[in-house]
Design a protein around this motif. Structure first.
Motif, PDB file in Angstrom:
ATOM      1  N   THR A 171      32.121   8.090  -6.032  1.00 22.64           N
ATOM      2  CA  THR A 171      31.629   9.937  -5.487  1.00 22.64           C
ATOM      3  C   THR A 171      32.603  10.071  -4.425  1.00 22.64           C
TER       4      THR A 171
ATOM      5  N   PHE B  21      23.217  14.633  -4.080  1.00 24.13           N
ATOM      6  CA  PHE B  21      24.228  12.866  -4.402  1.00 24.13           C
ATOM      7  C   PHE B  21      22.431  11.963  -3.679  1.00 24.13           C
ATOM      8  N   ILE B  40      24.317  13.672 -10.034  1.00 22.97           N
ATOM      9  CA  ILE B  40      25.930  13.921  -9.028  1.00 22.97           C
ATOM     10  C   ILE B  40      26.905  14.941  -9.572  1.00 22.97           C
TER      11      ILE B  40
END
Lengths: 233, 65
Positions: A171, B21, B40
């Motif tokens: 991410t 997150f 996410i």
């Protein structure tokens, strides 16, 4: 020449990170590696040569570093504190960190060569450096947001922790590569500070009203729902 | 003034993304994979909104000069 140098540094990094620890674990630890580990060990060099062929930022800066993770997950002994203990361990970690730094510098140099001459020759002012620094802070913050729950929970399943950390790495890398890097790459130094071609590109790529409204509504709505559910829980 | 306000909004959205997150990692640790994945996506959407606001603020700042 640049590619050869990058391949050499990348292979050195892979050797220090997985090959040598695997050899150490097998020779002195007495652990016989599983056949799947051999496949995982062969993955980083293959990914590196694939990334060198395409010369794109995500391949060199995200996928190649992440390709080491499967080997580390299959044999966690490769990164245990038993392996990196004492002054020798600290020295080994320092060498790995320096090699990783050299790899990133060489990769960025190679990527810069592929850019147009105007952008490549543009000087970076203090504002651009600050923006690049902010980008790094954002990436680090995204990763820390993922790592904190793993560190805070006392008893945790190693597999779940690995999945969480891996997702955090991906991410953070994706956020840097896809969202923030274009923002940083745009402004280039001109006579009057932030402007010139950077400003032109920024203006051409300006967000449309629909995009702005859509993303805001989507993000705001989703966050509100999450907040409500968090309070209800 | 307007660009400063937009920067503030983008910072709030960024903080929201980090919170999403953080929540997603907690869910992944508890093996709630689907919920973690959905968090996410929310984080990405919020991050994207924050970046667009930031970009808009820079354009406004450049135009006002």
């Amino acid at each position: 020449m640049q590619r050869l140098l990058l391949a050499g540094i990348g292979l050195t990094l892979t050797s220090l990170l997985v090959f040598l620890p695997a050899l150490y674990v097998r020779t002195w630890g007495g652990i016989v590696p599983a056949p799947i580990l051999m496949g995982c060990l062969a993955l980083p060099p293959l990914v590196l040569f694939g990334a060198l062929g395409s010369t794109r930022a995500p391949g060199l800066l995200v996928i190649f570093p992440c390709s080491h993770l499967p080997a580390l997950f299959v044999l966690p002994d490769l990164i245990t504190s038993h392996l990196y203990h004492g002054w020798n361990g600290a020295l080994a970690l320092m060498v790995i960190a320096l090699t990783a730094y050299a790899y990133i510098k060489a990769a960025l140099h190679l990527l810069r060569e592929g850019q147009p001459a105007e952008i490549r020759g543009a000087r970076r002012g203090s504002r651009e450096v600050a923006l690049a620094g902010l980008t790094c802070v954002i990436g680090a913050a995204v990763f820390i947001a993922f790592a904190l729950p793993v560190l805070l929970q006392p008893a945790i399943d190693p597999l779940a922790a690995s999945i969480s950390i891996l997702t955090g790495l991906l991410t953070a890398g994706w956020s840097l590569a896809k969202i923030w890097l274009p923002l940083v790459a745009l402004p280039c130094q001109s006579k009057d500070g932030l402007g010139g071609i950077g400003a032109d590109i920024l203006f051409i790529q300006r967000p449309s009203q629909q995009l702005l409204l859509g993303t805001t509504l989507l993000a705001g709505g989703a966050l509100t729902i999450l907040l409500v559910f968090s309070w209800m829980k | 003034m307007k660009s400063a306000l937009l920067i503030l909004v983008s910072l709030i959205l960024l903080a929201g993304a980090l919170w999403a997150f953080f929540q997603s990692s907690g869910l992944l640790v508890e093996r709630e994979y689907l919920a973690g994945l959905l968090h996410i996506f929310v984080g990405f959407a919020t991050l994207k909104a924050g970046v667009e606001f930031c970009r808009f603020a820079i354009i406004l700042h450049l135009r006002s000069r």
